[in-house]
Design a protein around this motif. Structure first.
Motif, mmCIF file in Angstrom:
data_model
loop_
_atom_site.group_PDB
_atom_site.id
_atom_site.type_symbol
_atom_site.label_atom_id
_atom_site.label_comp_id
_atom_site.label_asym_id
_atom_site.label_seq_id
_atom_site.Cartn_x
_atom_site.Cartn_y
_atom_site.Cartn_z
ATOM 1 N N PRO A 381 42.861 55.554 35.189
ATOM 2 C CA PRO A 381 41.854 56.177 36.053
ATOM 3 C C PRO A 381 41.244 57.443 35.455
ATOM 4 C CG PRO A 381 43.683 55.419 37.379
ATOM 5 C CD PRO A 381 44.094 55.247 35.937
ATOM 6 N N PHE A 382 41.983 58.150 34.635
ATOM 7 C CA PHE A 382 41.456 59.361 33.996
ATOM 8 C C PHE A 382 40.835 59.045 32.638
ATOM 9 C CE2 PHE A 382 44.582 60.759 37.034
ATOM 10 C CZ PHE A 382 43.854 61.692 37.749
ATOM 11 N N LEU A 383 41.522 58.271 31.818
ATOM 12 C CA LEU A 383 40.983 57.952 30.498
ATOM 13 C C LEU A 383 39.635 57.254 30.622
ATOM 14 C CD1 LEU A 383 41.278 57.918 27.451
ATOM 15 C CD2 LEU A 383 42.688 55.858 27.654
ATOM 16 N N LYS A 384 39.515 56.341 31.564
ATOM 17 C CA LYS A 384 38.261 55.615 31.758
ATOM 18 C C LYS A 384 37.137 56.531 32.243
ATOM 19 C CE LYS A 384 38.278 51.182 30.771
ATOM 20 N NZ LYS A 384 37.222 50.644 29.884
ATOM 21 N N ARG A 385 37.480 57.710 32.745
ATOM 22 C CA ARG A 385 36.471 58.687 33.159
ATOM 23 C C ARG A 385 36.296 59.787 32.113
ATOM 24 N NH1 ARG A 385 38.811 56.535 37.805
ATOM 25 N NH2 ARG A 385 37.355 56.173 39.553
ATOM 26 N N GLY A 386 36.733 59.503 30.884
ATOM 27 C CA GLY A 386 36.479 60.433 29.789
ATOM 28 C C GLY A 386 37.418 61.609 29.716
ATOM 29 N N LEU A 526 37.457 69.623 36.437
ATOM 30 C CA LEU A 526 37.903 68.378 35.826
ATOM 31 C C LEU A 526 36.654 67.524 35.623
ATOM 32 C CD1 LEU A 526 40.162 66.583 34.816
ATOM 33 C CD2 LEU A 526 40.489 65.744 37.155
ATOM 34 N N ILE A 527 36.222 67.441 34.374
ATOM 35 C CA ILE A 527 34.939 66.811 34.048
ATOM 36 C C ILE A 527 35.139 65.318 33.825
ATOM 37 C CG2 ILE A 527 33.048 66.755 32.374
ATOM 38 C CD1 ILE A 527 33.783 69.726 31.769
ATOM 39 N N PHE A 528 34.335 64.525 34.529
ATOM 40 C CA PHE A 528 34.312 63.086 34.312
ATOM 41 C C PHE A 528 33.061 62.730 33.517
ATOM 42 C CE2 PHE A 528 36.764 62.629 38.547
ATOM 43 C CZ PHE A 528 37.971 62.812 37.887
ATOM 44 N N LYS A 529 33.224 61.890 32.507
ATOM 45 C CA LYS A 529 32.115 61.495 31.629
ATOM 46 C C LYS A 529 32.445 60.120 31.070
ATOM 47 C CE LYS A 529 34.287 64.438 28.090
ATOM 48 N NZ LYS A 529 35.014 63.397 27.354
ATOM 49 N N ASN A 530 31.654 59.628 30.154
ATOM 50 C CA ASN A 530 31.918 58.267 29.649
ATOM 51 C C ASN A 530 32.185 58.217 28.150
ATOM 52 O OD1 ASN A 530 29.382 58.609 28.499
ATOM 53 N ND2 ASN A 530 28.686 56.536 29.009
ATOM 54 N N GLN A 531 32.583 59.349 27.556
ATOM 55 C CA GLN A 531 32.854 59.297 26.119
ATOM 56 C C GLN A 531 33.924 60.316 25.718
ATOM 57 O OE1 GLN A 531 30.152 61.165 27.115
ATOM 58 N NE2 GLN A 531 30.919 63.062 26.227
ATOM 59 N N LEU A 532 34.524 60.041 24.562
ATOM 60 C CA LEU A 532 35.429 60.974 23.893
ATOM 61 C C LEU A 532 34.827 61.263 22.528
ATOM 62 C CD1 LEU A 532 38.856 59.240 24.695
ATOM 63 C CD2 LEU A 532 37.831 61.159 25.907
ATOM 64 N N TYR A 533 34.792 62.536 22.161
ATOM 65 C CA TYR A 533 34.135 62.931 20.905
ATOM 66 C C TYR A 533 34.962 64.021 20.237
ATOM 67 C CZ TYR A 533 30.816 65.337 17.835
ATOM 68 O OH TYR A 533 30.226 65.936 16.756
ATOM 69 N N VAL A 544 32.669 55.487 23.242
ATOM 70 C CA VAL A 544 31.968 55.469 24.523
ATOM 71 C C VAL A 544 32.635 54.414 25.401
ATOM 72 C CG1 VAL A 544 29.751 55.240 25.687
ATOM 73 C CG2 VAL A 544 29.857 56.194 23.377
ATOM 74 N N LEU A 545 33.011 54.828 26.595
ATOM 75 C CA LEU A 545 33.820 53.993 27.480
ATOM 76 C C LEU A 545 32.936 53.140 28.383
ATOM 77 C CD1 LEU A 545 36.081 57.010 28.276
ATOM 78 C CD2 LEU A 545 36.844 55.031 26.962
ATOM 79 N N ASP A 546 33.331 51.891 28.536
ATOM 80 C CA ASP A 546 32.647 51.045 29.507
ATOM 81 C C ASP A 546 33.404 51.108 30.840
ATOM 82 O OD1 ASP A 546 34.919 49.604 28.912
ATOM 83 O OD2 ASP A 546 33.866 47.851 28.124
ATOM 84 N N GLU A 547 33.016 50.287 31.801
ATOM 85 C CA GLU A 547 33.622 50.285 33.139
ATOM 86 C C GLU A 547 33.553 51.677 33.777
ATOM 87 O OE1 GLU A 547 37.091 47.150 33.310
ATOM 88 O OE2 GLU A 547 37.419 48.414 31.544
ATOM 89 N N ASN A 548 32.479 52.367 33.494
ATOM 90 C CA ASN A 548 32.289 53.735 33.964
ATOM 91 C C ASN A 548 30.997 53.789 34.776
ATOM 92 O OD1 ASN A 548 31.344 56.666 33.729
ATOM 93 N ND2 ASN A 548 33.299 56.827 32.660
ATOM 94 N N ASP A 549 30.959 54.649 35.791
ATOM 95 C CA ASP A 549 29.733 54.786 36.587
ATOM 96 C C ASP A 549 28.546 55.182 35.709
ATOM 97 O OD1 ASP A 549 31.114 54.148 38.858
ATOM 98 O OD2 ASP A 549 31.451 56.231 39.476
ATOM 99 N N ASP A 550 28.828 55.900 34.635
ATOM 100 C CA ASP A 550 27.801 56.310 33.687
ATOM 101 C C ASP A 550 27.722 55.268 32.570
ATOM 102 O OD1 ASP A 550 26.124 57.481 31.871
ATOM 103 O OD2 ASP A 550 27.286 59.332 31.628
ATOM 104 N N ALA A 551 26.629 54.534 32.523
ATOM 105 C CA ALA A 551 26.465 53.481 31.505
ATOM 106 C C ALA A 551 25.531 53.910 30.387
ATOM 107 C CB ALA A 551 25.949 52.206 32.159
ATOM 108 N N ALA A 552 25.288 55.225 30.271
ATOM 109 C CA ALA A 552 24.371 55.715 29.242
ATOM 110 C C ALA A 552 25.027 55.668 27.862
ATOM 111 C CB ALA A 552 23.953 57.145 29.559
ATOM 112 N N VAL A 576 25.488 55.467 20.255
ATOM 113 C CA VAL A 576 26.683 54.655 20.467
ATOM 114 C C VAL A 576 26.646 54.114 21.893
ATOM 115 C CG1 VAL A 576 29.195 54.558 20.223
ATOM 116 C CG2 VAL A 576 27.880 56.282 18.952
ATOM 117 N N GLN A 577 26.721 52.804 22.011
ATOM 118 C CA GLN A 577 26.642 52.156 23.321
ATOM 119 C C GLN A 577 28.020 52.094 23.986
ATOM 120 O OE1 GLN A 577 23.800 51.328 24.716
ATOM 121 N NE2 GLN A 577 22.546 51.758 22.890
ATOM 122 N N PRO A 578 28.074 51.971 25.328
ATOM 123 C CA PRO A 578 29.364 51.808 26.021
ATOM 124 C C PRO A 578 30.159 50.633 25.449
ATOM 125 C CG PRO A 578 27.638 52.254 27.610
ATOM 126 C CD PRO A 578 26.951 52.070 26.281
ATOM 127 N N GLY A 579 31.449 50.862 25.280
ATOM 128 C CA GLY A 579 32.325 49.845 24.708
ATOM 129 C C GLY A 579 32.362 49.838 23.193
#
Length: 681
Positions: A381-386, A526-533, A544-552, A576-579
């Motif tokens: 639940p946390f990793l998938k939210r960045g 606690l910041i939720f995002k869709n990537q780890l950098y 860039v994580l998929d299955e996230n509300d942010d699909a950018a 870089v695209q999700p997934g």
């Protein structure tokens, strides 16, 4: 790393002895180390009686139905008896040290959870517990006792073998280093295998580990948001993390394994995509910069696999993939340690314990933990939210470094149990000083009542959590809610963590409570995002994580060299695209940009020679592969020369100049004896 005294079949066909195989690598300039299995291997001379005149196949690991669990033909998974260990020491370790090898890797100390029915295991049970063997399928307590013994047997085995190796080496004036290549605690728990894992770090004869994480382990499906599927990047990230956190407080050496294919036959497209995922995951741990690369190179370069998912055609590794793989592997030669951290909110950790491996098989009283959902239910639940969530080992909480960077610790006893009371005292001290502990658990699984320290020898706690809560000033069986202890906070959920991921949206309340606790009394959100950098030296690493509300998509500004593209293009920006993942060489962070240098290459660079108007070097890489390289130069070369090991000029060379980055691209065939390159300007 020479494998096995007996070698593998390709070595035997050539008729080479172990010593000849070692020498053949030394002649090529390599330092030779030795690896073999501790739980299986080419030890037929032991099992068939050739060694001591006695048949030993009864020492294989046996399932309930009486079947031996085999690793290969006449190669069973082994119950490590004293006699077997004597054989390993005399016939393998001694010979290896006599050949002058001073680093020994005993890999995969594995005892299958479904095993435990052989006569050899029954004898070990009687000797260890002092009462007759009990079938593990008959009760949770028997299962727990059986797996505890399996764990202890391989702990003792490695201690015995490594102690001998170090003492024998010392008698010959050698300092022998001993390592354990092992799957992660995450994977062994999910695959229902028992191994000593974190406890080995307390043995002074263990110098370190290899984290055996690769596509084969990371593609094991798990649950998130009600859906079971492969999540290779996320699983690899958690696997590598559990290995790093296992040893970080102890200072033991850690190598990360990275493998461009896997044991199971797939297609080359699948291998490539998943290699990028696992490779990126390992690079997001900037305090590890030692790697084991290309295990089993014969199967990588000579193996035949499907050219695509829907094709029956099989072929050797495609040139574009071998080139890309060699660029990636040679990048590791220059991958620096870094004090930088992965982007996102830090300080959320998930507690693990070796006993995660004890409750996986068989199922008792209908209690299920599908695909290790009680673990992933806290982490995903946390990793998938960045959020770059970490793992913490209960066995390590006595080290002050273990919880130093943790703000919120997530834990449960639905899938593991504390093997001693000591850890609870350290957890309570941590909370008292201001830590936040979030406990999720119904505490109803059948292992809560096994005979263990919390309900024996004068202790009468119904559940291990009752002892923990007592340390925290919380009543036994406390209800859902928030509690205060010293400067810290405890929040109890009376849900098993699997409930957060087995149903769609099941993690919403869990996420919100942890977010509120994380942000309380703190300026940090606690910041939720869709990537780890991560910036690591000149390298940009992103997932860039998929299955996230942010699909950018995620954009990294250049100029950068794309190291996952065998053409090594220079890009103004990388999207870089999700997934998907990216590994880039950022040209704005070149070290000593005024010095000519190879920035990226599908070969290893030797014998560099720089003058006022020329740059020369030798590059080595395997036969029948294509070399690409991008070379930083002060200006476009007026001429170049590529010469093969026999001194013959090579005419089939592709080149191009990128004026924006001052880099020269070259492509030609590789050679292990070295291609000589000279650039003049």
């Amino acid at each position: 790393m020479v494998y096995g005294v007996g070698g593998n079949p390709s070595d035997k066909r050539k008729g080479k002895s172990f010593e000849e195989r070692v020498q053949s690598w030394r002649e090529r300039g390599y330092t030779a180390h030795f690896m073999t299995g501790i739980a299986w291997g080419e030890y037929q001379d032991y099992f068939t009686g050739e060694w001591d005149g006695k048949w030993h196949l009864d020492e294989g690991q046996v399932e309930r139905g009486g079947d031996t669990i085999w690793h290969g033909r006449m190669v069973p998974y082994i119950v490590p008896t004293a006699n077997y260990l004597k054989y390993i020491k005399e016939m393998h370790v001694k010979r290896v040290i006599d050949a002058g090898i001073d680093a020994i890797y005993m890999e995969e100390p594995e005892f299958w959870a479904r095993a435990g029915y052989s006569e050899a295991f029954k004898r070990e049970w009687q000797a260890y517990y002092g009462f007759p063997w009990r079938p593990q399928h008959e009760s949770p307590e028997n299962t727990y006792l059986s797996n505890k013994l399996k764990y202890q047997l391989y702990y003792n085995a490695l201690k015995d073998v490594f102690t001998y190796a170090k003492e024998y080496g010392k008698s010959k004036g050698m300092d022998i280093r001993c390592y354990v290549p092992t799957h992660s605690l995450v994977n062994y728990s999910q695959w229902q295998i028992v191994s000593p894992e974190a406890s080995l770090a307390s043995l002074d004869v263990v110098d370190g580990y290899i984290a055996q994480v690769w596509t084969g382990t990371a593609r094991e499906p798990n649950y998130f948001n009600g859906k079971e599927k492969e999540r290779v990047f996320e699983t690899a990230f958690l696997e590598y993390g559990s290995m790093e956190s296992m040893t970080a407080p102890t200072g033991r050496k850690m190598f990360f394994l990275t493998d461009p294919i896997e044991d199971w036959p797939r297609d080359w497209v699948d291998y490539k995509n998943n290699y990028e995922a696992t490779f990126t995951a390992q690079l997001l741990y900037p305090q590890i910069a030692d790697y084991e690369v290309m295990p089993w190179p014969d199967r990588i370069y000579e193996g035949l696999y499907r050219v695509s998912k829907d094709s029956e055609e099989k072929a050797k590794i495609p040139r574009h993939y071998s080139t890309q793989m060699q660029v990636m592997i040679n990048t590791l030669n220059h991958m620096p340690l870094s004090e930088n951290t992965v982007s996102g909110s830090h300080g959320i950790s998930v507690l693990m314990a070796n006993s995660l491996m004890f409750q996986r098989f068989p199922t008792h009283d209908g209690y299920e933990d599908p695909q290790l959902a009680n673990f992933y239910g806290q982490a995903l639940p946390f990793l998938k939210r960045g959020v770059p969530v970490k793992t913490v080992h209960l066995e390590n909480v006595s080290y002050k470094e273990t919880l130093k960077d943790t703000r919120v610790l997530l834990m449960t006893y639905s899938n593991m149990k504390p093997m001693s009371a000591e850890g609870h005292r350290y957890l309570a001290q941590w909370v008292k000083k201001g830590g936040i502990l979030v406990y999720s658990g119904r505490d109803e699984d059948p292992y809560q009542t096994v005979t263990e320290w919390w309900n024996s020898d004068g202790n009468t706690y119904q559940r291990p959590s009752d002892h923990l809560f007592e340390q925290l000033g919380i009543p036994a069986g406390a209800a859902t809610g928030e509690y205060t202890y010293g400067k810290g906070t405890v929040h109890i959920f009376r849900n098993d963590p699997k409930e957060y991921v087995l149903k769609k949206g099941g993690d919403q309340q869990f996420i919100q409570v942890v977010k509120d606790l994380y942000e309380r009394n703190s300026a940090n959100s606690l910041i939720f995002k869709n990537q780890l950098y991560l910036e690591r030296g000149p390298y940009d690493i992103a997932a860039v994580l998929d299955e996230n509300d942010d699909a950018a998509a995620f954009t990294i500004d250049g100029p950068v060299i794309d190291l996952y593209d065998p053409a090594l293009p220079v890009l103004a920006r990388k999207v870089v695209q999700p997934g998907r993942q990216a590994l880039l060489y950022n040209l704005s962070r070149v070290v000593t940009p005024s010095t000519p240098q190879v920035l990226a290459s599908a070969s290893r660079i030797y014998e560099e020679d720089i003058t006022g108007n020329s740059y020369a070097f030798v590059c080595r890489s395997p036969l029948h592969t294509t070399n690409v390289m991008r070379v930083l130069l002060p200006t476009e070369p007026r001429q170049f020369a590529v010469v093969d090991p026999e001194g013959n000029p090579v005419s089939d060379v592709r080149t191009s100049w990128d004026a924006s980055s001052h880099t020269y691209f070259l492509q030609f065939e590789n050679h292990p004896d070295g291609m000589h390159v000279k650039l003049d300007w």
